[in-house]
Design an enzyme around this catalytic site. Structure first.
Site, PDB file in Angstrom:
ATOM      1  N   GLU B  46       0.678  -0.788   0.310  1.00 43.98           N
ATOM      2  CA  GLU B  46       0.386   0.021  -0.308  1.00 43.98           C
ATOM      3  C   GLU B  46       0.814   1.066  -0.306  1.00 43.98           C
ATOM      4  O   GLU B  46       1.863   1.188   0.972  1.00 43.98           O
ATOM      5  CB  GLU B  46      -0.798  -0.005   1.183  1.00 43.98           C
ATOM      6  CG  GLU B  46      -2.099  -0.797   0.848  1.00 43.98           C
ATOM      7  CD  GLU B  46      -2.684  -0.601   2.193  1.00 43.98           C
ATOM      8  OE1 GLU B  46      -2.587   0.304   3.064  1.00 43.98           O
ATOM      9  OE2 GLU B  46      -3.144  -1.111   2.995  1.00 43.98           O
ATOM     10  N   ASP B  57      -5.361   8.670   9.944  1.00 42.10           N
ATOM     11  CA  ASP B  57      -4.366   8.173  10.721  1.00 42.10           C
ATOM     12  C   ASP B  57      -3.637   8.726  12.267  1.00 42.10           C
ATOM     13  O   ASP B  57      -3.586  10.053  12.582  1.00 42.10           O
ATOM     14  CB  ASP B  57      -3.175   8.338   9.797  1.00 42.10           C
ATOM     15  CG  ASP B  57      -3.441   7.429   8.627  1.00 42.10           C
ATOM     16  OD1 ASP B  57      -3.154   6.194   8.211  1.00 42.10           O
ATOM     17  OD2 ASP B  57      -4.030   8.534   7.453  1.00 42.10           O
TER      18      ASP B  57
END
Lengths: 393, 259
Positions: B46, B57
Site C-alpha cells: 500500500e 491516521d
C-alpha cells in the site's frame, strides 16, 4: 431558488458526509435522530428554558444611534456579545449538549481555535455534569491563555493538537481522531457550520435563534420583519448562518458575509476563503477550501483566531456560488480600527472577529435610509491582549 | 486478471500487506522501498499518498505524511516515480490516500494514470460507500481499479453485507475503535469481532489492519482472516534507517516468523 439542505446534506454543490467508515455509525445515529429529538416537547422545554435563564436570551436588538449617525443609515446591533460566555457560540453548545444527553452519551469532545467554542462547551458540560475534553492547537493554547484557564476552571481537559500547523484545523483533526477512538460513548460538539452532514444544518438551526429574534424585535421596533441588509463575519460561519437563516429565502434582504483578509487578500497571509478557496473536501464536507494546487490544505492567517479557518461552511459556499450573499474581505488593520471605533461610539468593545463585520460598513454600498442589522457576535474581553499589543488607540 | 484477485486465489493465508508513505523517508526512496518490501517476502504493497490532514491516521503516519510533503511528494511526483515500476515490482499495489488531493488532480485523470503505471486498487478512507457508488464506481471500474472498503467493530452486520456486495479484491478490517498505529496488543473484544466477521461467510477475503505490528499480532490476525496490514510499525522502523533494504528485510522476516 430555495436555500435548503437536501437529504444527503448538500446545499447545491457543497456539503455531504465524506467520513471514514469508522465514523459512519456515529454520524448516521445523529443524522437519523437529531431532528426528531430536537422537535420533541421535552427537548424544547429544556432548550428554551436554558436559552432564557442560562444564556440570557433573547439578546437585545440595539439601535446604535451614534454609529447610525456616522454612517448615515439606521444600524441595529444584535447583541450576541451579551450571551453567557461572551459570544453566540453557547447557543449551539446548549442545543447539542441536551441532544447528547438524550442520545445517552457520557463524554463530550470539541475543537476550539480562539477558545470561545471550547469555553462554551466546557460551560455546558459543567452545567450537565458531563466529562469534557477540548482539543486545541498547541500554538493557540499559547496565544489564548485566559480561555485555556477558563476551560480548566470549568473542569474540562484541554489537549494540545501538536500535528500539522498546530491550530484550529489540526485541533479539528484531533477531535475527529478522538471520536473515532470512542465512537459509542462520545458526542462531538462541532462549533461551526462545518463538518459532515448533519452538523452544518444542525449547528445553523441552533444558531437560527439569532435571526428568529431579529425578525420579531425588528417588527416591534420598526414595524417590519426584514431589514435591508444583514452583516455578519464568517470564519467557519456559525454566527452568520444564524443571522442569515430566516432571511435565506427573503430576496429583498441583502446578506453580507465578512471574511478576514488578513494582511491583504493576495498577501499570502489571509483567510478570505471565498476569494482564495477552491471546491475541496475538509473535515467531512465538500466546500470552498484554501489549498495548494496539489490539494494540500493551506494555513490561513487572520489577526482574529476565530476567523482563521481554511474553509467556510458548505451553506456559505453555496450562498457565494449562487450570489445570494455578498462576500467582503476586511484586513487586520481595518478590523482593529473598527473595534476601537465601535468602542468609542457605542461603548461596546467587540471581539476582533466581530470588528471585521463593523468595518464592512466602509466597504459596501447602501442607501441613506437603509435598515442594517449587524450581528455583534462576541465581546472583546478575550482580545484585550491583541488590542493592547496593537496599541494604536 | 487484477493482481489482487490473482494473489487471493493463489495464496489463502498469512497474506502480509505493508503500508509505506510515498516519498518517505526521502523523496527518492519510494521505489527502493517497494523493491525491498517485495524482496523481503510481503504480498501486497500500500502506497500512502501524503496529505496535510489525514484524519484516520495516528501520529506515526501523520508525521511521515508531513515529512513526505516537505520532501516535495505530490500525486504528480508519485506517478512520475511509478512510471515503469512494473518492470521491477510484480506485487499487487494499492494507493491509499484522502480524497481532496485526488479531486484537485482530477479524478478521471488520476484513474487513468493509475491504470497506466499499473496500480491495482485504491483505499480512500474519506470516500464513504454512498458517495463511491454515486460518483466514482463507474470510473474506477472503467480503469480496472478495485475500491477497497473499510469496516470497523461498529459496522453493523447489515452494512458489512452491503460492503461485501460492493467490494472487490478484499475488505480492510479496521481492528479496533482507533486510528492507525494506536495500540500494541489485541484485546479479547477485538478477537470476538474478528471471529464474528470470520463467521459471516463473506464472499471477499479480509485483511486486518490498525494495531498490527509484529509476528504475534500478525499471527493472531491471520488466524481470523486471510492476513494483515502493517503500517505504523513499518514506518517507525524505517524512519531513521541508514540501510533501508537491510532494515526492511529484517523487519518483514521477523513478522513472517511463525511463532
Amino acid at each position: 431558488m430555495m436555500i435548503k439542505v437536501d437529504e444527503k446534506g448538500f446545499y447545491g454543490n457543497f456539503g455531504g458526509a465524506y467520513i471514514p467508515e469508522m465514523l459512519y455509525p456515529n454520524v448516521e445515529e445523529l443524522r437519523e435522530n437529531w431532528e426528531a429529538i430536537v422537535a420533541s416537547p421535552t427537548y424544547q422545554e429544556e432548550f428554551q428554558s436554558l436559552l432564557k435563564d442560562f444564556v440570557g436570551r433573547p439578546t437585545p436588538l440595539y439601535f446604535a444611534n451614534r454609529l447610525s449617525e456616522s454612517f448615515g443609515a439606521k444600524i441595529y446591533l444584535k447583541r450576541e456579545d451579551l450571551c453567557h460566555t461572551g459570544a453566540h457560540k453557547v447557543n449551539n453548545t446548549v442545543g447539542q449538549i441536551i441532544l447528547a444527553k438524550k442520545l445517552g452519551k457520557k463524554r463530550i469532545i470539541a475543537e476550539t481555535g480562539a477558545g470561545q467554542h471550547g469555553v462554551a462547551t466546557a460551560t455546558v458540560c459543567a452545567l450537565m455534569g458531563m466529562d469534557c475534553t477540548i482539543y486545541m492547537g498547541e500554538l493557540d493554547i499559547k496565544r489564548q491563555r485566559p480561555n485555556v484557564e477558563r476551560m480548566r476552571i470549568l473542569g474540562a481537559k484541554v489537549v494540545p493538537a501538536i500535528s500539522g500547523s498546530k491550530t484550529l484545523k489540526d485541533a479539528t483533526n484531533e477531535a475527529m481522531r478522538a471520536w473515532i477512538s470512542d465512537p459509542v460513548g462520545t458526542h462531538y460538539i462541532i462549533g461551526s457550520v462545518v463538518g459532515p452532514h448533519p452538523y452544518p444544518e444542525m449547528v445553523a438551526r441552533f444558531q437560527s435563534v439569532i435571526s428568529e429574534e431579529i425578525k420579531w424585535q425588528l417588527l416591534s421596533k420598526e414595524g417590519r420583519e426584514n431589514p435591508d441588509v444583514v452583516i455578519a463575519c464568517v470564519g467557519g460561519g456559525s454566527n452568520a448562518a444564524g443571522a442569515f437563516y430566516h432571511y435565506y429565502n427573503e430576496p429583498s434582504v441583502r446578506l453580507v458575509a465578512v471574511e478576514a483578509a488578513g494582511l491583504g487578500i493576495h498577501s499570502g497571509k489571509s483567510a478570505a476563503t471565498s476569494v482564495l478557496g477552491k471546491s475541496g473536501i475538509l473535515h467531512g464536507s465538500k466546500t470552498l477550501l484554501m489549498q495548494t494546487e496539489d490539494g494540500q490544505v493551506v494555513e490561513p492567517h487572520s489577526i482574529s483566531a476565530g476567523l482563521d479557518y481554511p474553509g467556510i461552511g458548505p451553506v456559505h459556499a453555496h450562498l457565494h456560488e449562487i450570489g445570494r450573499a455578498e462576500f467582503v474581505g476586511v484586513e487586520d488593520e481595518d478590523a482593529m480600527k473598527a473595534g476601537i471605533f465601535l468602542s468609542r461610539t457605542e461603548g461596546i468593545i467587540p471581539a476582533i472577529e466581530t470588528a471585521h463585520a463593523i468595518h464592512a460598513l466602509h466597504q459596501i454600498e447602501f442607501n441613506a435610509d437603509d435598515l442594517i442589522v449587524i450581528n455583534l457576535s462576541g465581546r472583546g474581553d478575550k482580545d484585550l491582549e491583541t488590542y493592547i499589543h496593537w496599541g494604536n488607540y | 486478471m487484477n493482481r489482487i484477485n490473482y494473489l487471493f486465489q493463489t495464496k489463502k493465508e498469512r497474506i502480509l500487506s505493508i503500508y509505506v508513505t510515498a516519498g518517505f523517508p526521502k523523496l527518492e526512496d519510494t521505489i527502493p522501498v517497494l523493491e525491498a518490501i517485495q524482496a523481503a517476502g510481503a504480498d501486497i504493497i500500500e502506497i500512502g499518498l501524503p496529505y496535510s490532514d489525514p484524519i484516520a491516521d495516528g501520529p506515526t503516519i501523520q508525521e511521515s505524511n508531513t515529512i513526505a510533503l516537505a520532501n516535495g511528494m505530490s500525486i504528480k511526483k508519485i506517478f512520475s516515480q511509478l512510471l515503469g515500476f512494473r518492470a521491477k515490482i510484480h506485487l499487487p499495489v494499492v494507493l491509499m490516500g484522502y480524497l481532496n488531493p485526488i479531486i484537485q488532480y482530477g479524478v478521471e485523470e488520476f484513474c487513468k494514470k493509475c491504470k497506466e503505471v499499473g496500480i491495482d486498487g485504491l483505499i480512500l478512507p474519506d470516500l464513504p460507500m454512498s458517495h463511491y457508488l454515486e460518483e466514482y464506481k463507474e470510473l474506477f471500474e472503467r480503469y480496472g481499479l478495485f475500491n477497497i472498503f473499510l469496516i470497523s467493530p461498529q459496522t453493523s452486520e447489515k452494512r458489512i453485507l452491503e460492503v461485501d456486495q460492493h467490494s472487490n479484491g478484499f475488505i480492510y478490517m479496521v481492528s479496533s475503535h482507533a486510528i492507525t498505529g494506536a495500540k500494541a496488543e489485541i484485546s479479547p473484544e477485538q478477537e470476538q469481532y474478528f471471529e464474528r466477521v470470520a463467521g459471516m461467510n463473506l464472499s471477499n477475503p479480509r485483511l486486518i489492519g490498525f494495531g498490527i505490528s509484529d509476528a504475534a499480532t500478525f499471527q493472531l490476525a491471520s488466524s481470523y482472516s486471510q492476513g494483515a496490514i502493517i503500517g505504523s510499525a513499518f514506518i517507525k522502523h524505517i524512519t531513521n534507517s541508514t540501510a533501508i533494504p537491510e532494515d526492511i528485510q529484517s523487519f518483514i522476516q521477523a513478522v513472517l516468523v511463525k511463532e
